[in-house]
Design a protein around this motif. Structure first.
Motif, PDB file in Angstrom:
ATOM      1  N   LYS A   1       2.099   6.752  -6.715  1.00 48.14           N
ATOM      2  CA  LYS A   1       1.068   7.696  -7.157  1.00 48.14           C
ATOM      3  C   LYS A   1       1.527   9.124  -6.877  1.00 48.14           C
ATOM      4  CE  LYS A   1      -3.002   4.812  -6.687  1.00 48.14           C
ATOM      5  NZ  LYS A   1      -3.908   4.276  -5.692  1.00 48.14           N
ATOM      6  N   GLU A   2       2.061   9.334  -5.658  1.00 47.47           N
ATOM      7  CA  GLU A   2       2.503  10.689  -5.297  1.00 47.47           C
ATOM      8  C   GLU A   2       3.625  11.172  -6.212  1.00 47.47           C
ATOM      9  OE1 GLU A   2       3.213  10.439  -0.942  1.00 47.47           O
ATOM     10  OE2 GLU A   2       1.991  12.248  -0.988  1.00 47.47           O
TER      11      GLU A   2
ATOM     12  N   ARG B   1       2.435  11.896  -9.723  1.00 42.08           N
ATOM     13  CA  ARG B   1       1.629  13.118  -9.833  1.00 42.08           C
ATOM     14  C   ARG B   1       2.438  14.371  -9.514  1.00 42.08           C
ATOM     15  NH1 ARG B   1      -3.709  10.504  -6.987  1.00 42.08           N
ATOM     16  NH2 ARG B   1      -4.096   9.023  -8.660  1.00 42.08           N
ATOM     17  N   ASN B   2       3.669  14.152  -9.015  1.00 37.61           N
ATOM     18  CA  ASN B   2       4.532  15.292  -8.727  1.00 37.61           C
ATOM     19  C   ASN B   2       5.310  15.642 -10.000  1.00 37.61           C
ATOM     20  OD1 ASN B   2       6.721  16.897  -8.066  1.00 37.61           O
ATOM     21  ND2 ASN B   2       7.025  15.940  -6.079  1.00 37.61           N
TER      22      ASN B   2
ATOM     23  N   GLY C   1      -5.684   0.728   4.850  1.00 35.44           N
ATOM     24  CA  GLY C   1      -4.684  -0.328   4.630  1.00 35.44           C
ATOM     25  C   GLY C   1      -3.667  -0.356   5.753  1.00 35.44           C
ATOM     26  N   ILE C   2      -3.275   0.824   6.234  1.00 34.06           N
ATOM     27  CA  ILE C   2      -2.324   0.926   7.346  1.00 34.06           C
ATOM     28  C   ILE C   2      -2.925   0.241   8.574  1.00 34.06           C
ATOM     29  CG2 ILE C   2      -1.307   2.585   8.998  1.00 34.06           C
ATOM     30  CD1 ILE C   2       0.086   2.620   6.295  1.00 34.06           C
TER      31      ILE C   2
ATOM     32  N   ARG D   1      -8.224  15.421  -5.814  1.00 31.98           N
ATOM     33  CA  ARG D   1      -7.036  15.428  -4.942  1.00 31.98           C
ATOM     34  C   ARG D   1      -7.261  16.338  -3.742  1.00 31.98           C
ATOM     35  NH1 ARG D   1      -1.950  15.734  -9.091  1.00 31.98           N
ATOM     36  NH2 ARG D   1      -2.849  14.367 -10.659  1.00 31.98           N
TER      37      ARG D   1
ATOM     38  N   GLU E   1       6.155  13.834   4.945  1.00 31.74           N
ATOM     39  CA  GLU E   1       5.188  13.261   5.895  1.00 31.74           C
ATOM     40  C   GLU E   1       5.184  14.077   7.191  1.00 31.74           C
ATOM     41  OE1 GLU E   1       3.304  10.560   5.262  1.00 31.74           O
ATOM     42  OE2 GLU E   1       4.379   9.269   3.854  1.00 31.74           O
TER      43      GLU E   1
ATOM     44  N   TYR F   1      -5.533   4.154   1.611  1.00 35.57           N
ATOM     45  CA  TYR F   1      -4.202   3.972   2.197  1.00 35.57           C
ATOM     46  C   TYR F   1      -4.277   3.862   3.716  1.00 35.57           C
ATOM     47  CZ  TYR F   1       0.666   4.731   3.440  1.00 35.57           C
ATOM     48  OH  TYR F   1       1.918   4.592   3.972  1.00 35.57           O
TER      49      TYR F   1
ATOM     50  N   LYS G   1       1.156   4.004  -2.862  1.00 29.23           N
ATOM     51  CA  LYS G   1       0.899   5.407  -2.514  1.00 29.23           C
ATOM     52  C   LYS G   1       2.065   6.300  -2.951  1.00 29.23           C
ATOM     53  CE  LYS G   1       2.016   7.396   1.195  1.00 29.23           C
ATOM     54  NZ  LYS G   1       3.055   8.366   1.555  1.00 29.23           N
TER      55      LYS G   1
ATOM     56  N   LYS H   1       0.852  -1.207   0.000  1.00 29.02           N
ATOM     57  CA  LYS H   1       0.000   0.000   0.000  1.00 29.02           C
ATOM     58  C   LYS H   1       0.881   1.248   0.000  1.00 29.02           C
ATOM     59  CE  LYS H   1      -4.439  -1.468   0.995  1.00 29.02           C
ATOM     60  NZ  LYS H   1      -5.691  -0.972   0.500  1.00 29.02           N
ATOM     61  N   THR H   2       1.942   1.209   0.826  1.00 31.03           N
ATOM     62  CA  THR H   2       2.855   2.359   0.894  1.00 31.03           C
ATOM     63  C   THR H   2       3.561   2.543  -0.447  1.00 31.03           C
ATOM     64  OG1 THR H   2       3.177   1.911   3.228  1.00 31.03           O
ATOM     65  CG2 THR H   2       4.784   3.359   2.199  1.00 31.03           C
TER      66      THR H   2
ATOM     67  N   MET I   1      -3.777  17.191   7.283  1.00 35.45           N
ATOM     68  CA  MET I   1      -3.349  17.486   5.910  1.00 35.45           C
ATOM     69  C   MET I   1      -3.560  16.291   4.974  1.00 35.45           C
ATOM     70  SD  MET I   1      -2.493  20.578   6.030  1.00 35.45           S
ATOM     71  CE  MET I   1      -1.727  20.843   4.448  1.00 35.45           C
ATOM     72  N   LEU I   2      -3.295  15.108   5.462  1.00 36.94           N
ATOM     73  CA  LEU I   2      -3.328  13.897   4.617  1.00 36.94           C
ATOM     74  C   LEU I   2      -2.411  14.086   3.393  1.00 36.94           C
ATOM     75  CD1 LEU I   2      -7.135  13.191   4.995  1.00 36.94           C
ATOM     76  CD2 LEU I   2      -5.279  12.079   6.201  1.00 36.94           C
ATOM     77  N   TYR I   3      -2.644  13.319   2.325  1.00 36.29           N
ATOM     78  CA  TYR I   3      -1.746  13.385   1.159  1.00 36.29           C
ATOM     79  C   TYR I   3      -2.365  14.249   0.062  1.00 36.29           C
ATOM     80  CZ  TYR I   3       0.717   9.737   3.575  1.00 36.29           C
ATOM     81  OH  TYR I   3       1.414   9.042   4.515  1.00 36.29           O
ATOM     82  N   PRO I   4      -1.816  15.427  -0.186  1.00 37.81           N
ATOM     83  CA  PRO I   4      -2.450  16.357  -1.126  1.00 37.81           C
ATOM     84  C   PRO I   4      -2.524  15.851  -2.564  1.00 37.81           C
ATOM     85  CG  PRO I   4      -0.291  17.171  -0.434  1.00 37.81           C
ATOM     86  CD  PRO I   4      -0.592  15.988   0.414  1.00 37.81           C
ATOM     87  N   ASN I   5      -1.574  14.965  -2.941  1.00 37.26           N
ATOM     88  CA  ASN I   5      -1.590  14.478  -4.331  1.00 37.26           C
ATOM     89  C   ASN I   5      -2.465  13.248  -4.532  1.00 37.26           C
ATOM     90  OD1 ASN I   5      -0.012  16.398  -5.614  1.00 37.26           O
ATOM     91  ND2 ASN I   5       1.885  15.441  -4.915  1.00 37.26           N
ATOM     92  N   LEU I   6      -3.080  12.774  -3.448  1.00 37.26           N
ATOM     93  CA  LEU I   6      -3.981  11.617  -3.577  1.00 37.26           C
ATOM     94  C   LEU I   6      -5.420  12.102  -3.439  1.00 37.26           C
ATOM     95  CD1 LEU I   6      -2.259   8.803  -1.448  1.00 37.26           C
ATOM     96  CD2 LEU I   6      -1.838   9.442  -3.812  1.00 37.26           C
TER      97      LEU I   6
ATOM     98  N   GLN J   1       3.529  17.496   6.339  1.00 39.48           N
ATOM     99  CA  GLN J   1       2.080  17.358   6.159  1.00 39.48           C
ATOM    100  C   GLN J   1       1.385  16.878   7.425  1.00 39.48           C
ATOM    101  OE1 GLN J   1       2.560  15.932   1.509  1.00 39.48           O
ATOM    102  NE2 GLN J   1       1.936  14.456   3.028  1.00 39.48           N
TER     103      GLN J   1
END
Lengths: 468, 257
Positions: free
Chosen positions: A11-12, A15-16, B119-120, B147, A151, B116, A8, A4-5, B103-108, A154
């Motif tokens: 994807k990040e 998209r960056n 899943g954690i 997003r 991380e 996610y 993730k 999952k990580t 904030m979580l993940y801005p690009n998701l 954020q």
């Protein structure tokens, strides 16, 4: 959680925009450099084959000639392009690939401009080794400098920890997200290079084992860099700080340390200048037998010794041409002088290598650089090996010519001419490079150092995450 | 065994013996500074406990202790009867946390963030189920696949609630969740908390917002300088009395109009 990580992070990153552009640029540069290198390799190979054939043709078609004239006329030993030079050109460009072989002299074209073994003088060339050694570590930094700091910034790391996330699994997921793209692009490039090389029939020494060994070295280097970048990101509070530290490590590891290593090695164990070297050789040569100078003291002693040995009063009574015999003895003496002085140079080279090996402990770049060049057979050691092989061939050629002169003429007959079929009886120069096992054995200390870097970086990352 | 545990939980809940959050004589110091002094606090299933207090009163320290990020000098902390100091990871199975600035993940997207984080927590849901959680958390459907970089704070808080719902959390810890929200978003958030409370979730919320606390909480505690000065059952105190007590404890002078 690891997968999952991983998903993730992909994807990040995807998209960056910055990461995507940086990755695309490096991949395009890498593939372009392999393509360009392939063109150069093909051209060099064609030139090598053409020059070898042409030179041999000239040698074989000298016509009737005195063998010693042929010895002075000389020939060339061409260093073949090794297949893996497609990836790492090493010092080839600077040491030259051609040695002129003639009587009395061991020519030293190989010492032309090679002052820096570590590659910083080649910085900026669009070659696969430049991209593999300098740009991919930079790409790792760009992809990974904020892998933990983002991380923190954020607040998601706090949230992940509060969710009961295992930091080890989280780290492994992140590690894989950096490793997999680097692994894939490196592997694909090596596979393409392998396929291209294995389809070439003009110089058949390509080995997949060597290619895989070189690939493993680079993968090991990237693992070290990924671990270092992740460690920096883990201990840094802000992405900006993490980027600055990671870039500083890159500068120190890939630019500063190699330059320091070269400077230290050259200062501590300097090579003599060309003038000094030639002066030393000339001085020693003067103290011994000169094949040309019949009045030379050593020549007189040789004459007396031979007359005594063959129990004759005159050189004319000998069953061979003493001029040719003396020439050969002179060559043997001069070859020994060259061997002595070149061995001194080699000793300096070995001492310099010891300095590099010591400094490899502070930069994973150095063992990678040297292992890559060694496996590609574009390092100094290979050049020495080629140079020695060329010298052996020169000695063999001189003996062939002097023996012909001595056996087929009488003393004082300088008008003797060997017939035109003589020259083709001389075996062709065929350079056989060192085997991979010999190369690995010679460079095992670099291999151990790189292995230790991998282990040390893994354990430091693991312990830091566990303790912090 | 698990059935028995669930049965006991229900029984305890009904009889109000069972506590999901317990802080027993907890002290926490940073050098000479005493951040918490003999804190005793319990939250039962279906309760919303609001901790009111000025900055530095010890509210966030209390939450960090419950999350296991810091350890107390003395005292015991437990979540669902699991000692946090001894089994921090296990205790986290039962709790969800929403910080002040989630904030979580801005690009998701919202769905990807939820996927996610669930899943954690060891859970895996299909797209439909994830959308249902977001729907239950009050997020507009058109935002599900956008997003988070485009989300307002209120929308992000709703994703946070959806994460808690997906986790089927027993304990929800909130640190100033309504700060910075407009009144409408703050009201919506309050309704969501009440919804979770009705599902039996024990909620501990640190806040400055006395009015929101009065609106949603079942219990209110006022903290000052690391001490829990007062505790009320919300339905037994009027807003005016609560406000007056709060201001008195804080030594604030009221502005006479």
């Amino acid at each position: 959680m690891i997968l999952k990580t991983l998903s993730k992070e992909f994807k990040e990153s995807f998209r960056n925009g910055k990461a995507k552009i940086a990755f695309s640029i490096v991949v395009i540069l890498l593939f372009t450099s392999v393509w360009l290198s392939m063109q150069k390799y093909n051209n060099a190979n064609k030139e090598y084959l053409k020059a070898t054939e042409s030179e041999r043709h000239i040698w074989d078609n000298q016509g009737e000639k005195n063998p010693h004239s042929a010895a002075h006329y000389g020939t060339y030993a061409f260093k073949p392009k090794q297949p893996l030079s497609l990836i790492d050109k090493g010092v080839d460009k600077y040491v030259g690939t051609t040695i002129f072989l003639e009587a009395h002299y061991r020519n030293e074209a190989q010492f032309s401009a090679a002052a820096d073994q570590t590659g910083t003088s080649r910085f900026g060339e669009l070659t696969p080794d430049f991209i593999l050694l300098f740009l991919i570590p930079l790409l790792i930094i760009l992809l990974g400098y904020n892998i933990f700091t983002k991380e923190k910034e954020q607040g998601t790391l706090f949230l992940l920890k509060s969710s009961g996330a295992s930091i080890n699994q989280l780290t492994l997921g992140k590690w894989l997200s950096l490793f997999i793209p680097i692994f894939l692009c490196t592997t694909i490039v090596f596979i393409i290079a392998g396929i291209l090389l294995s389809n070439l029939n003009d110089y058949g020494t390509f080995s997949w084992t060597s290619l895989i060994s070189m690939w493993s070295i680079y993968i090991g280097f990237y693992i070290v860099f990924i671990n270092i970048v992740m460690l920096i990101s883990y201990v840094s509070k802000r992405s900006g700080l993490s980027l600055v530290i990671a870039l500083s490590v890159w500068i120190f590891t890939c630019l500063v340390t190699p330059k320091i290593a070269s400077t230290l090695a050259e200062n501590k164990y300097p090579y003599p200048t060309r003038q000094e070297f030639q002066a030393m050789v000339t001085k020693d040569k003067k103290q011994g037998l000169d094949g040309h100078n019949t009045w030379n003291e050593e020549a007189q002693l040789l004459k007396e010794k031979v007359l005594k040995e063959y129990k004759v009063d005159s050189l004319h009574q000998l069953p061979f041409n003493f001029d040719g015999y003396r020439m050969q003895k002179g060559e043997e003496y001069q070859a020994a002088i060259y061997s002595k002085h070149y061995n001194n140079l080699k000793a300096q080279y070995e001492n310099q290598n010891k300095t590099y090996k010591t400094l490899a402990a502070i930069s994973p770049f150095l063992p990678t650089r040297f292992l890559s060049m060694s496996i590609a057979q574009t390092d100094y050691a290979t050049h020495w090996h080629f140079s020695d092989a060329a010298e052996q061939y020169r000695i063999q050629t001189q003996k062939f010519l002097n023996d012909n002169f001595a056996q087929n003429s009488v003393f004082g007959d300088w008008k003797y001419k060997a017939d035109s079929s003589t020259w083709s009886a001389l075996p062709q120069f065929n350079y056989t490079p060192q085997s991979l096992s010999t190369i690995i054995d010679t460079n095992k200390s670099y291999l151990i150092i790189l292995g230790l870097w991998v282990l040390l970086s893994f354990s430091t990352l693991y312990l830091t995450i566990k303790l912090k | 065994m698990e059935m028995l545990h669930i049965h006991c939980m229900k029984l305890s809940c009904a009889t109000s013996f069972y506590t999901m959050i317990t802080l027993d004589n907890v002290n926490k110091s940073y050098g000479d500074f005493k951040a918490l002094k003999n804190l005793n606090l319990t939250v039962k299933p279906g309760e919303i406990y609001c901790l009111l207090g000025a900055n530095g009163a010890g509210k966030t320290t209390t939450i960090n202790l419950l999350l296991g990020f810091i350890t107390p000098n003395t005292g015991t902390i437990s979540i669902n009867n699991i000692n946090v100091q001894k089994s921090a990871l296990k205790s986290k199975q039962y709790l969800a946390y929403i910080p002040e600035n989630l904030m979580l993940y801005p690009n998701l997207t919202a769905v990807e963030n939820l996927n996610y984080f669930s899943g954690i927590g060891g859970k895996s849901f299909g797209k439909k189920a994830l959308e249902t959680f977001l729907d239950d958390a009050g997020l507009q459907r058109e935002a599900f696949h956008k997003r988070l970089s485009k989300f307002s704070k209120g929308m992000r808080q709703k994703v946070g609630i959806a994460i808690a719902l997906a986790k089927d959390t027993k304990v929800l810890l909130l640190d100033e969740p309504t700060s910075g929200l407009d009144p409408k978003a703050s009201n919506e958030f309050g309704q969501l908390l009440k919804h979770l409370k009705n599902k039996g979730v024990a909620i501990l919320m640190a806040t400055h917002d006395i009015f929101r606390a009065k609106d949603v909480a079942t219990h209110i505690g006022i903290m000052k300088e690391g001490e829990l000065k007062y505790e009320f059952e919300t339905d037994k105190i009027s807003l005016a009395a609560l406000e007056s007590t709060y201001l008195k404890i804080m030594d604030y002078k009221t502005l006479e109009v």
